[in-house]
Design an enzyme around this catalytic site. Structure first.
Site, PDB file in Angstrom:
ATOM      1  N   ASP A   1      52.445 -76.715  25.447  1.00  0.00           N
ATOM      2  CA  ASP A   1      53.156 -75.863  25.942  1.00  0.00           C
ATOM      3  C   ASP A   1      54.035 -75.178  25.086  1.00  0.00           C
ATOM      4  O   ASP A   1      55.212 -75.704  25.381  1.00  0.00           O
ATOM      5  CB  ASP A   1      53.653 -76.219  27.407  1.00  0.00           C
ATOM      6  CG  ASP A   1      54.162 -75.081  28.204  1.00  0.00           C
ATOM      7  OD1 ASP A   1      53.891 -74.032  28.000  1.00  0.00           O
ATOM      8  OD2 ASP A   1      54.484 -75.337  29.172  1.00  0.00           O
ATOM      9  N   VAL A   2      53.740 -74.276  24.310  1.00  0.00           N
ATOM     10  CA  VAL A   2      54.537 -73.545  23.313  1.00  0.00           C
ATOM     11  C   VAL A   2      54.942 -72.056  23.629  1.00  0.00           C
ATOM     12  O   VAL A   2      56.011 -71.476  23.001  1.00  0.00           O
ATOM     13  CB  VAL A   2      54.002 -73.695  21.976  1.00  0.00           C
ATOM     14  CG1 VAL A   2      54.188 -75.135  21.474  1.00  0.00           C
ATOM     15  CG2 VAL A   2      52.616 -73.165  21.737  1.00  0.00           C
ATOM     16  N   LYS A   3      54.093 -71.602  24.299  1.00  0.00           N
ATOM     17  CA  LYS A   3      54.463 -70.270  24.755  1.00  0.00           C
ATOM     18  C   LYS A   3      54.684 -69.407  23.558  1.00  0.00           C
ATOM     19  O   LYS A   3      55.604 -68.367  23.637  1.00  0.00           O
ATOM     20  CB  LYS A   3      55.539 -70.046  25.775  1.00  0.00           C
ATOM     21  CG  LYS A   3      55.269 -70.740  27.011  1.00  0.00           C
ATOM     22  CD  LYS A   3      56.245 -70.566  28.238  1.00  0.00           C
ATOM     23  CE  LYS A   3      55.839 -71.179  29.564  1.00  0.00           C
ATOM     24  NZ  LYS A   3      55.710 -72.746  29.396  1.00  0.00           N
ATOM     25  N   ARG A   4      53.856 -69.377  22.431  1.00  0.00           N
ATOM     26  CA  ARG A   4      54.331 -68.465  21.371  1.00  0.00           C
ATOM     27  C   ARG A   4      53.720 -67.241  21.400  1.00  0.00           C
ATOM     28  O   ARG A   4      52.719 -66.911  21.960  1.00  0.00           O
ATOM     29  CB  ARG A   4      53.662 -69.186  20.127  1.00  0.00           C
ATOM     30  CG  ARG A   4      54.111 -70.797  19.709  1.00  0.00           C
ATOM     31  CD  ARG A   4      55.504 -70.629  19.527  1.00  0.00           C
ATOM     32  NE  ARG A   4      56.380 -71.872  18.928  1.00  0.00           N
ATOM     33  CZ  ARG A   4      56.967 -72.551  19.573  1.00  0.00           C
ATOM     34  NH1 ARG A   4      57.850 -72.176  20.447  1.00  0.00           N
ATOM     35  NH2 ARG A   4      57.534 -73.862  18.926  1.00  0.00           N
TER      36      ARG A   4
END
Length: 280
Positions: free
Chosen positions: A95-98
């Site tokens: 879960d990095v939401k880049r």
């Protein structure tokens, strides 16, 4: 890697069941476990979760922010956890939401979707709100490596409605536009596609049409964030929709005893199975 993320995920869900467990080492959770809020406490927390659950859960979702806050030592804990999860046969959706453009997206893709990277994972979360097309380098890297990308579409936080529920000139919501764009990435794929979307567990009302997606739907926000498994059938009434119900604090808060973590994960699994079975 011969299999795509979609193929690996479908096999893992069949073998281990429809549950994603988030690894979110909040400071409050560390304290609840009697651990210090430092890299040593982080390491003990994460190692306990991995040892208790890695051989039972299909896919894990570590939230990178809770590792980043400890700098290089936090990333070292994350790297070790990723290796241990893979060794136990679990998949990892980081879960990095880049979300960015050009060479920056290329760099993010290399960091997380290149098998030679120490942070390599099966799939990552991404924010498409600079335009879905801006993430094309990430999509290409995922295709090349057999990885996946799960795009934010309709999230649970109340601030999101201004953007995600906005209506485009063609009458679609922005969230529906994202879903439709991601559906194109899976077009023509036999079996489960490798590109999915995030639909929050509390995002009831104004539903989006997922019928053409042919990819996984990550459903975070169950448990401590207010989402209930009973809502899964309402959110995803089509039994063809492959849902990844995601629990974090509801499971992690049961620790630190491994047996209690396993019991909490088992209860969550049963609740999700029963809710999804009602769609048939």
């Amino acid at each position: 890697m011969t299999q795509t993320f979609g193929e690996r995920l479908a096999a893992a869900l069949t073998a281990r069941g429809p549950l994603c467990v988030g690894i979110d080492p909040h400071a409050a959770l560390l304290a609840r476990w009697g651990l210090d809020d430092d890299p040593n406490g982080l390491e003990r927390f994460v190692r306990t979760v991995v040892e208790a659950l890695a051989d039972q859960i299909a896919i894990f979702k570590p939230q990178v922010a809770f590792f980043e806050r400890f700098g290089s030592r936090g990333f070292a804990v994350l790297e070790a956890a990723l290796a241990d999860l893979r060794a136990a046969g679990a998949l990892v959706l980081l879960d990095v939401k880049r979300g960015d453009i050009g060479s920056t997206v290329e760099a993010y893709a290399s960091a997380y979707l290149d098998p030679s990277s120490p942070l390599y994972v099966d799939a990552i979360t991404a924010s498409p709100y600079l335009g879905v097309g801006s993430l094309a380098p990430m999509v290409r890297r995922a295709r090349d490596s057999g990885g996946g990308v799960v795009f934010l579409a309709r999230t649970s936080n109340p601030e999101a409605s201004t953007i995600q529920h906005a209506v485009l000139p063609d009458g679609r919501s922005v969230a529906q536009h994202v879903v439709d764009e991601i559906s194109q990435l899976n077009a023509g794929v036999e079996g489960l596609g490798s590109f999915g979307v995030v639909i929050g567990a509390t995002a009831l009302g104004a539903p989006v049409d997922l019928s053409a997606l042919n990819g996984p739907v990550l459903c975070p926000g169950l448990g401590a964030q207010g989402g209930r498994p009973e809502a899964l059938a309402e959110l995803f009434p089509d039994p063809r929709t492959v849902v990844l119900p995601s629990y974090s604090r509801e499971v992690l808060g049961a620790g630190p005893k491994p047996v209690d973590l396993r019991d909490a994960a088992r209860r969550a699994m049963v609740a999700c199975r029963e809710a999804l079975a009602r769609r048939v």
